[in-house]
Design an enzyme around this catalytic site. Structure first.
Site, PDB file in Angstrom:
ATOM      1  CD  GLU A  59      -3.173  -2.060   1.093  1.00  0.00           C
ATOM      2  OE1 GLU A  59      -3.524  -2.269   2.261  1.00  0.00           O
ATOM      3  OE2 GLU A  59      -2.291  -1.227   0.778  1.00  0.00           O
ATOM      4  CE  LYS A  90      -2.168  -3.338   5.706  1.00  0.00           C
ATOM      5  NZ  LYS A  90      -2.515  -2.069   5.000  1.00  0.00           N
ATOM      6  CB  CYS A  94       0.253  -2.125   2.359  1.00  0.00           C
ATOM      7  SG  CYS A  94       0.603  -0.360   2.032  1.00  0.00           S
TER       8      CYS A  94
END
Length: 257
Positions: free
Chosen positions: A41, A111, A146
């Site tokens: 990321e 995300k 994440c």
């Protein structure tokens, strides 16, 4: 399928342009060694370098897109290029890019769960809304990033969409390393899927990174795990193992919710 996870060290003394070129070289070095390459990321800026997000933001088809598209094409690999700070429509997104071996964009994922508890990414970036899967040779990959790893509902949705492989690039802090490895294994076990969790190394914005990228099989066994420094993991994934695990222990069939 042969997969390589490249755990990039984000060094604040290295410029974004230099790191972008270096990572492109590392991807090209996987030619012949892998069919799938995964990056972490926000490896261009650093996941905690909030003060740089606006300055380093780029359009979807910006310099990182161009560099990674060319690297995927030259290496003849499927490339999950980690994520970038995407500028679109007056907002910023934490956006992952997946390229096919011909360098074409196969998928992008914004995300959904933003980290920061009302600061940093949580207030600077807009949230994605779409679950994204992409068909790879022999396996369907579900995309997450994440902090998403803490929200099992997202992964259930990806499995319902056909995912057999869950790819999670991250910039995970070292102080919560135990959560990183525990959650990666939990997502593999509960979804009977491979998990490829690729993190960053080094220290940026004063935050030591966990490293310890890992590959977990559908039974929860760790097939490979990196240390704390920059490293490349290489593993072989067997698509038949997902099918076999789900048939031998058909827990997913007993879902009520």
């Amino acid at each position: 399928m042969r997969a390589s996870l490249i755990q990039i060290a984000v060094n604040p003394d290295e410029t974004v342009e230099t790191r972008r070129a270096r990572v492109a070289r590392l991807v090209r070095e996987e030619r012949g060694a892998a069919e799938l390459v995964v990056l972490p990321e926000l490896w261009t800026t650093g996941a905690f370098a909030y003060e740089d997000f606006v300055a380093e933001a780029e359009p979807l088809k910006g310099p990182t897109y161009e560099a990674m598209s060319a690297a995927a094409r030259d290496a003849e690999v499927w490339l999950h290029a980690g994520s970038v700070v995407e500028a679109a429509g007056g907002a910023l997104y934490n956006t992952s890019l997946v390229f096919s071996p011909d360098g074409e964009l196969a998928a992008s994922y914004r995300k959904i769960h933003r980290f920061g508890f009302d600061k940093g990414e949580a207030v600077m970036m807009a949230a994605g809304t779409d679950l994204v899967t992409v068909g790879l040779p022999g396996l369907t990959a579900g995309l997450a990033t994440c902090y998403d790893l803490r929200f099992p509902e997202l992964f259930r949705g990806l499995v319902d969409a056909g995912a057999q492989l869950l790819v999670v690039p991250a910039g995970w802090p070292a102080r919560r390393l135990g959560h990183w490895t525990l959650l990666a294994r939990a997502r593999a076990v509960e979804n009977q899927s491979y998990v490829l969790a690729c993190g960053t190394a080094g220290t940026h914005a004063g935050v030591e990174q966990a490293g310890h990228s890992l590959v977990v099989d559908p039974w929860g066994e760790v097939l490979a795990e990196a240390g704390p420094d920059e490293e490349t993991l290489r593993v072989t994934l067997d698509p038949a193992k997902v099918t076999a695990t789900r048939e031998q222990f058909p827990a997913l069939k007993d879902r009520v919710l």
